[in-house]
Design a protein around this motif. Structure first.
Motif, PDB file in Angstrom:
ATOM      1  N   ASN A 125       1.150  -8.847   3.073  1.00 33.63           N
ATOM      2  CA  ASN A 125      -0.258  -9.490   3.094  1.00 33.63           C
ATOM      3  C   ASN A 125      -0.979  -9.152   4.229  1.00 33.63           C
ATOM      4  O   ASN A 125      -0.581  -9.757   5.605  1.00 33.63           O
ATOM      5  N   LEU A 126      -1.703  -7.958   4.336  1.00 35.82           N
ATOM      6  CA  LEU A 126      -2.539  -7.721   5.686  1.00 35.82           C
ATOM      7  C   LEU A 126      -3.890  -7.814   5.319  1.00 35.82           C
ATOM      8  O   LEU A 126      -4.790  -7.488   6.017  1.00 35.82           O
ATOM      9  N   SER A 127      -4.205  -8.571   4.498  1.00 37.89           N
ATOM     10  CA  SER A 127      -5.756  -8.681   3.980  1.00 37.89           C
ATOM     11  C   SER A 127      -6.598  -9.567   4.928  1.00 37.89           C
ATOM     12  O   SER A 127      -6.038 -10.187   5.883  1.00 37.89           O
ATOM     13  N   THR A 128      -8.178  -9.033   5.024  1.00 42.96           N
ATOM     14  CA  THR A 128      -8.843  -9.943   5.646  1.00 42.96           C
ATOM     15  C   THR A 128      -8.958  -9.546   7.258  1.00 42.96           C
ATOM     16  O   THR A 128      -8.480 -10.601   7.993  1.00 42.96           O
ATOM     17  N   ASN A 129      -8.682  -8.302   7.489  1.00 43.67           N
ATOM     18  CA  ASN A 129      -8.689  -7.952   8.969  1.00 43.67           C
ATOM     19  C   ASN A 129      -9.736  -6.750   9.144  1.00 43.67           C
ATOM     20  O   ASN A 129     -10.562  -6.409   8.221  1.00 43.67           O
ATOM     21  N   SER A 130      -9.618  -5.904  10.021  1.00 43.38           N
ATOM     22  CA  SER A 130     -10.454  -4.789  10.428  1.00 43.38           C
ATOM     23  C   SER A 130      -9.493  -3.439  10.431  1.00 43.38           C
ATOM     24  O   SER A 130      -9.897  -2.564  11.406  1.00 43.38           O
ATOM     25  N   LEU A 131      -8.389  -3.371   9.660  1.00 40.98           N
ATOM     26  CA  LEU A 131      -7.604  -2.347   9.696  1.00 40.98           C
ATOM     27  C   LEU A 131      -8.373  -0.963   8.888  1.00 40.98           C
ATOM     28  O   LEU A 131      -9.007  -1.153   8.054  1.00 40.98           O
ATOM     29  N   SER A 132      -7.918  -0.033   9.746  1.00 37.66           N
ATOM     30  CA  SER A 132      -8.803   1.360   9.020  1.00 37.66           C
ATOM     31  C   SER A 132      -7.712   2.546   8.696  1.00 37.66           C
ATOM     32  O   SER A 132      -6.470   2.169   9.398  1.00 37.66           O
ATOM     33  N   GLY A 133      -8.417   3.516   8.437  1.00 36.40           N
ATOM     34  CA  GLY A 133      -7.726   4.932   8.310  1.00 36.40           C
ATOM     35  C   GLY A 133      -6.985   5.034   6.915  1.00 36.40           C
ATOM     36  O   GLY A 133      -7.151   3.890   6.136  1.00 36.40           O
ATOM     37  N   PRO A 134      -6.328   5.900   6.423  1.00 39.65           N
ATOM     38  CA  PRO A 134      -5.707   6.032   5.057  1.00 39.65           C
ATOM     39  C   PRO A 134      -4.528   5.429   4.973  1.00 39.65           C
ATOM     40  O   PRO A 134      -3.885   5.036   5.826  1.00 39.65           O
ATOM     41  N   LEU A 135      -4.314   5.047   3.511  1.00 41.36           N
ATOM     42  CA  LEU A 135      -2.820   4.643   3.266  1.00 41.36           C
ATOM     43  C   LEU A 135      -1.930   5.918   3.208  1.00 41.36           C
ATOM     44  O   LEU A 135      -2.230   6.944   2.562  1.00 41.36           O
ATOM     45  N   SER A 136      -0.829   5.635   3.973  1.00 38.94           N
ATOM     46  CA  SER A 136       0.234   6.591   3.886  1.00 38.94           C
ATOM     47  C   SER A 136       0.951   6.928   2.441  1.00 38.94           C
ATOM     48  O   SER A 136       1.074   5.816   1.805  1.00 38.94           O
ATOM     49  N   GLU A 137       1.299   7.969   2.062  1.00 37.02           N
ATOM     50  CA  GLU A 137       2.324   8.417   1.121  1.00 37.02           C
ATOM     51  C   GLU A 137       3.585   7.595   1.170  1.00 37.02           C
ATOM     52  O   GLU A 137       4.223   7.376   0.298  1.00 37.02           O
ATOM     53  N   SER A 138       3.932   7.271   2.467  1.00 37.63           N
ATOM     54  CA  SER A 138       5.250   6.461   2.607  1.00 37.63           C
ATOM     55  C   SER A 138       5.086   5.160   2.165  1.00 37.63           C
ATOM     56  O   SER A 138       6.171   4.302   1.978  1.00 37.63           O
ATOM     57  N   ILE A 139       3.838   4.479   1.459  1.00 37.29           N
ATOM     58  CA  ILE A 139       3.761   3.261   0.872  1.00 37.29           C
ATOM     59  C   ILE A 139       4.809   3.248  -0.282  1.00 37.29           C
ATOM     60  O   ILE A 139       5.253   2.263  -0.480  1.00 37.29           O
ATOM     61  N   GLY A 140       5.189   4.386  -1.096  1.00 38.27           N
ATOM     62  CA  GLY A 140       6.133   4.473  -1.868  1.00 38.27           C
ATOM     63  C   GLY A 140       7.515   4.125  -1.559  1.00 38.27           C
ATOM     64  O   GLY A 140       8.322   3.906  -2.488  1.00 38.27           O
ATOM     65  N   LYS A 141       7.802   3.868  -0.421  1.00 38.59           N
ATOM     66  CA  LYS A 141       9.356   3.413   0.308  1.00 38.59           C
ATOM     67  C   LYS A 141       9.404   1.990  -0.089  1.00 38.59           C
ATOM     68  O   LYS A 141      10.435   1.627  -0.113  1.00 38.59           O
ATOM     69  N   LEU A 142       8.388   1.055  -0.346  1.00 34.38           N
ATOM     70  CA  LEU A 142       8.523  -0.311  -0.649  1.00 34.38           C
ATOM     71  C   LEU A 142       8.939  -0.452  -1.804  1.00 34.38           C
ATOM     72  O   LEU A 142       8.200  -1.213  -2.572  1.00 34.38           O
ATOM     73  N   THR A 143      10.212  -0.026  -2.244  1.00 33.26           N
ATOM     74  CA  THR A 143      10.377  -0.058  -3.858  1.00 33.26           C
ATOM     75  C   THR A 143      10.754  -1.441  -4.218  1.00 33.26           C
ATOM     76  O   THR A 143      10.664  -1.394  -5.463  1.00 33.26           O
ATOM     77  N   VAL A 144      10.991  -2.570  -3.671  1.00 33.36           N
ATOM     78  CA  VAL A 144      11.356  -3.810  -4.045  1.00 33.36           C
ATOM     79  C   VAL A 144      10.113  -4.608  -3.805  1.00 33.36           C
ATOM     80  O   VAL A 144      10.256  -5.900  -4.277  1.00 33.36           O
ATOM     81  N   ALA A 145       9.372  -4.366  -3.239  1.00 30.82           N
ATOM     82  CA  ALA A 145       8.090  -5.138  -3.099  1.00 30.82           C
ATOM     83  C   ALA A 145       7.516  -5.806  -4.461  1.00 30.82           C
ATOM     84  O   ALA A 145       7.447  -5.095  -5.354  1.00 30.82           O
ATOM     85  N   THR A 146       7.191  -6.896  -4.350  1.00 33.45           N
ATOM     86  CA  THR A 146       6.683  -7.547  -5.795  1.00 33.45           C
ATOM     87  C   THR A 146       5.090  -7.938  -5.457  1.00 33.45           C
ATOM     88  O   THR A 146       4.499  -8.143  -6.573  1.00 33.45           O
ATOM     89  N   ASP A 147       4.483  -8.076  -4.422  1.00 35.46           N
ATOM     90  CA  ASP A 147       3.146  -8.379  -4.223  1.00 35.46           C
ATOM     91  C   ASP A 147       2.858  -8.017  -2.887  1.00 35.46           C
ATOM     92  O   ASP A 147       3.451  -7.881  -1.889  1.00 35.46           O
ATOM     93  N   MET A 148       1.562  -7.253  -3.096  1.00 34.72           N
ATOM     94  CA  MET A 148       0.930  -6.515  -1.753  1.00 34.72           C
ATOM     95  C   MET A 148      -0.485  -6.638  -1.796  1.00 34.72           C
ATOM     96  O   MET A 148      -1.107  -6.522  -2.609  1.00 34.72           O
ATOM     97  N   ASP A 149      -0.935  -7.218  -0.833  1.00 32.15           N
ATOM     98  CA  ASP A 149      -2.563  -7.412  -0.650  1.00 32.15           C
ATOM     99  C   ASP A 149      -3.071  -6.741   0.666  1.00 32.15           C
ATOM    100  O   ASP A 149      -2.739  -7.276   1.682  1.00 32.15           O
ATOM    101  N   LEU A 150      -3.765  -5.711   0.597  1.00 32.38           N
ATOM    102  CA  LEU A 150      -4.417  -5.092   1.794  1.00 32.38           C
ATOM    103  C   LEU A 150      -5.811  -4.963   1.577  1.00 32.38           C
ATOM    104  O   LEU A 150      -6.620  -4.194   2.111  1.00 32.38           O
ATOM    105  N   SER A 151      -6.430  -6.085   0.847  1.00 33.85           N
ATOM    106  CA  SER A 151      -7.768  -6.055   0.457  1.00 33.85           C
ATOM    107  C   SER A 151      -8.714  -6.409   1.894  1.00 33.85           C
ATOM    108  O   SER A 151      -8.156  -6.990   2.853  1.00 33.85           O
TER     109      SER A 151
END
Length: 842
Positions: A647-673
């Motif tokens: 969970n990295l939500s509600t910050n001021s993070l910028s830039g594109p999402l990397s294709e490497s996000i696909g490596k988090l294969t066991v993740a069950t929830d992800m919040d980048l909003s």
């Protein structure tokens, strides 16, 4: 030649004459010396097969320089013949194998190699040890099947192979050992059922066959073992309790724990007059306990039926069991009230009836059990006050009443009447009143849990005098800390508790500033939870002194200042929870071994530390939400291949999402909003097949929704709202059968909204503010027509060819014709005008 023969004959006669007149003792000494040499050779062969002797016992003691083998460690010799009769190398940590020469110890009666690391198979030459009465090879690494030649050792009384890796079936030859009294084959890899030949063991006193793979029913012939006293069949897969017909009046101990027993306990079991221990824990037994079972089990001392499916009321006459010491019915479905007659079982030392459906109150009569040491009634439906008589049981060591509906207060001075009390658990009840005094002369209190009640007042500093205290949980009460003087602040004096490993005070209105000495809290602490207590001030830098800390929770407070870098010294820390405070500054880089890191809801600034990627082997939960973090997401973060919650939500993070996000294969929830992320959605995100919740809302993402999203088959929550996503909604999302929430609103999507799979359950709110979408009227979008069909569809292309192209060509031709006509008319008008000008005057 004749003379030579005469000399030889004379020499032979002289030798024979000498032997005839030699004393018998001298002859025996010579013979014994020869046999001792044989035994010595056998022992030295064993020594040669020892590959590890960590204590150097055999290395230094068993040697030819010490020629008297009867003085060797582990060796016992007979008094008369001086042959080896016993060999005991137990508990020496030896590693090696058994040589065949060991079979030459022909006078051996006892052979013990317990608790070593001998391995390999057993040589058949051991079958020559016909005098053996005792074999103990327990807790080694022997493999293979149990040799059938053991059946030829007719004198064998104790046969112990407990804790090895023998496999296969028990050889029938074993059951020819008519003198056998103890058979222990527990903790091997044996399979099948117990052979019927077990009935041949007429002298058997103990049969110990637990921790194998025995299945089915136990042969009825076991009842023919008329001398049988102890039966240990734990950790198998038996479905029935043995019928002990012939030995039912002699069996003293019956263990069939951790099996697959079904149905009610046979009445025959409750009719074994010599039975002292009945242990049927962890099975699937049903039915009830006969109310008069004590009349038929007059010798019963331990009755353990925990973790089954038994029900009905508690037997009201179990006080008639005059020898009963332990009574365990945990994890069943017993209901009704606790009978008052329980107070008549004055010899009882332990009662555990936790995790059942008991109702009513705890009877005062339970306080009559003056020999009771352990009382466990937790997780039932008991109500009313705790009888004051309980706090007069002078021998009580443990009281557990957690998880009931008990009310009222506790005696002001508990410690006086129960001086031996070590464990007191009353959490999750409705108790109230001021905090009691647990102090007594030589108090032994080690674990105290009073959490989730309504106790009030100051936490007494006298707790700091309980030198034996190991665990203290007072969470979820109305307790406070006296801050009038520093010495009355319990957070300061707790440094005296050198054995304390757990300290939980969460959800109490402490309303204090953390003292400077807080960091000097007990150095033995492993778990510290003071969350949601209205704490103020800074986190002391000395917190790094609590070197054994594995979990630190100071979340939901009013703490300010920065996170001290000294947390990096907490090398054993696995969980750090500082969320929902007012902390500022940067996230420390000195973090190792963490499994959970929660820093959300603060005012932390700077970037997401790239060093978090070094926690790839440990980190499972990371929450940095609702802070002031900026910059891009570091590439190292996508290396956290074992992370479950991000969970990295509600910050001021910028830039594109990397294709490497696909490596988090066991993740069950992800919040980048609620960030400023931009660019297209990575196609690789569709590979996160364990993902249940994904939120990317309120960013600047653009491009199409990848069709690979349809591969996230576990997805239940998907929010892509408030972005700049375009194109159509992929029909592949129809395969997300578990999807319960979808929000694609406030984008620039177009085309037809899919109708299959979970889409039939979504409302208009999922698609609002996408002007070019079309679909069913219930979704409050325009209906789909030819002109609004997807331009890339085959049907649309056909329409363009059939209707639009001819129309355009006709319009072009018509325009050309009109243009030519106009040009012609203009020319004619010019010519007429010219002619008019040139005419002469008439």
């Amino acid at each position: 030649m004749a003379r030579t023969r005469s000399l030889l004959s004379l020499t032979l006669l002289l030798a024979l004459s000498c032997c005839m007149y030699m004393p018998n003792s001298l002859i025996g000494t010579v013979a014994a010396q020869t046999n001792i040499s044989t035994d010595q050779a056998a022992l030295l062969a064993l020594k040669a097969h020892i590959t590890s002797d960590p204590q150097n016992i055999l290395t230094t003691n068993w040697s030819t320089s010490n020629s008297n083998i009867c003085n060797w460690v582990g060796v016992t010799c007979g008094v008369g013949h001086l042959r080896v009769t016993a060999l005991n190398l137990s508990y020496m940590g030896l590693t090696g194998s058994i040589p065949p020469q060991l079979g030459n110890l022909s006078f051996l009666v006892q052979l013990e190699f317990r608790n070593n690391s001998f391995h390999g198979t057993l040589p058949s030459e051991l079958s020559r040890l016909r005098r053996l009465k005792l074999i103990r090879f327990s807790f080694n690494n022997f493999i293979g099947t149990i040799p059938s030649w053991f059946g030829s050792l007719s004198e064998l009384q104790t046969f112990d192979l407990y804790g090895n890796q023998f496999s296969g079936f028990i050889p029938n030859a074993i059951f020819n050992l008519s003198a056998l009294q103890v058979l222990d084959l527990r903790n091997n890899e044996l399979s099948g059922s117990i052979p019927r030949e077990v009935e041949k063991l007429k002298m058997l006193e103990e049969i110990l066959l637990g921790h194998n793979n025995f299945t089915g029913s136990i042969p009825r012939e076991i009842g023919n073992l008329t001398m049988l006293k102890v039966i240990y069949l734990d950790y198998n897969m038996f479905e029935e309790i043995p019928n002990l017909i012939g030995s039912k009046d002699l069996v003293e101990k019956l263990y069939v724990q951790v099996n697959d027993l079904k149905g009610p306990v046979p009445l025959e079991v409750f009719n074994m007059s010599s039975l002292k221990i009945l242990a049927l824990t962890i099975n699937h037994l049903t039915g009830s306990i006969p109310d008069d079972f004590c009349q038929h089990l007059p010798s019963i001392q331990i009755l353990s039926l925990a973790r089954n499916k038994l029900d009905g009321p508690l037997p009201s006459k179990f006080w008639q069991c005059k020898e009963l010491l332990q009574f365990s019915l945990d994890y069943n479905n017993f209901g009704g009230s606790i009978p008052k007659s329980i107070g008549n079982s004055t010899q009882l030392a332990e009662i555990t009836i936790s995790y059942n459906n008991l109702t009513g109150t705890i009877p005062d009569e339970i306080g009559h059990l003056k020999n009771l040491q352990s009382l466990g009634l937790h997780v039932n439906n008991l109500h009313g006050p705790i009888p004051s008589t309980i706090f007069n049981m002078s021998k009580i060591i443990a009281i557990s009443l957690t998880g009931n509906q008990l009310s009222g207060s506790l005696p002001a001075n508990i410690g006086i009447g129960v001086p031996d009390l070590q464990k007191f658990f009353v959490a999750d009840n409705q108790l109230s009143g001021p905090f009691p005094n647990f102090m007594s002369n030589g108090s032994k209190l080690a674990r105290l849990d009073m959490s989730t009640n309504s106790f009030y007042g100051f936490i007494p500093t006298k707790l700091c005098l309980l030198k034996t205290l190991e665990y203290l949980s007072l969470s979820k009460n109305n307790l406070a800390i006296n801050t009038s003087t520093p010495e009355l602040n319990i957070l300061s004096c707790f440094a005296n508790l050198t054995n304390l490993w757990g300290f939980l005070l969460s959800e109490n209105p402490l309303n204090i500033t953390l003292p400077v000495s807080f960091g000097n809290l007990s150095t033995s602490l492993e778990y510290l939870d003071i969350s949601n207590c209205n704490l103020r001030g800074n986190i002391p830098s000395d917190i790094g002194n609590m070197s054994k800390l594995t979990s630190l929770d100071l979340g939901y407070n009013e703490l300010s200042g920065s996170i001290p870098t000294s947390v990096g010294r907490l090398g054993n820390l696995q969980g750090l929870y500082l969320n929902d405070n007012k902390l500022q500054g940067y996230i420390p880089y000195e973090l190792d071994n963490l499994a959970e890191l929660l820093l959300g809801g603060n005012q932390l600034s700077g970037s997401v530390p790239s060093c978090l990627g070094n926690l790839v082997a440990t980190l499972r939960t990371l929450s940095l939400a609702s802070n002031l973090l900026s910059s891009t997401i570091p590439p190292s973060l996508w290396q956290l291949t074992y992370i479950l919650h991000l969970n990295l939500s509600t910050n001021s993070l910028s830039g594109p999402l990397s294709e490497s996000i696909g490596k988090l294969t066991v993740a069950t929830d992800m919040d980048l909003s609620n960030n400023q992320l931009s660019g297209a959605l990575p196609n690789s995100i569709g590979g996160l097949q364990d993902l249940v919740s994904l939120s990317l809302k309120d960013n600047n993402l653009d491009g199409h929704i990848p069709s690979s999203f349809g591969n996230m088959l576990s997805l239940e929550f998907l929010d892509l709202s408030k972005n700049n996503l375009s194109g159509v909604i992929p029909k592949s999302l129809e395969t997300l059968l578990h999807l319960k929430y979808l929000n694609l609103s406030i984008n620039i999507l177009q085309g037809e909204i899919p109708t299959g799979g979970p889409f039939k359950n979504f409302s208009a709110q999922s698609f609002t503010s996408n002007a070019a979408l079309c679909g069913a009227p219930r979704l409050h979008v325009q209906p789909c027509t030819n002109s609004t069909e997807k331009p890339n569809s085959k049907k649309a292309r056909k329409s363009i060819v059939k209707y639009i192209v001819p129309g355009i060509l006709s319009a072009m031709l018509l325009g050309t014709f009109i243009a030519l006509l106009i040009v012609r008319m203009i020319r004619n008008n010019v010519e007429v005008a010219t002619d008019t000008i040139l005419l002469p005057d008439l």
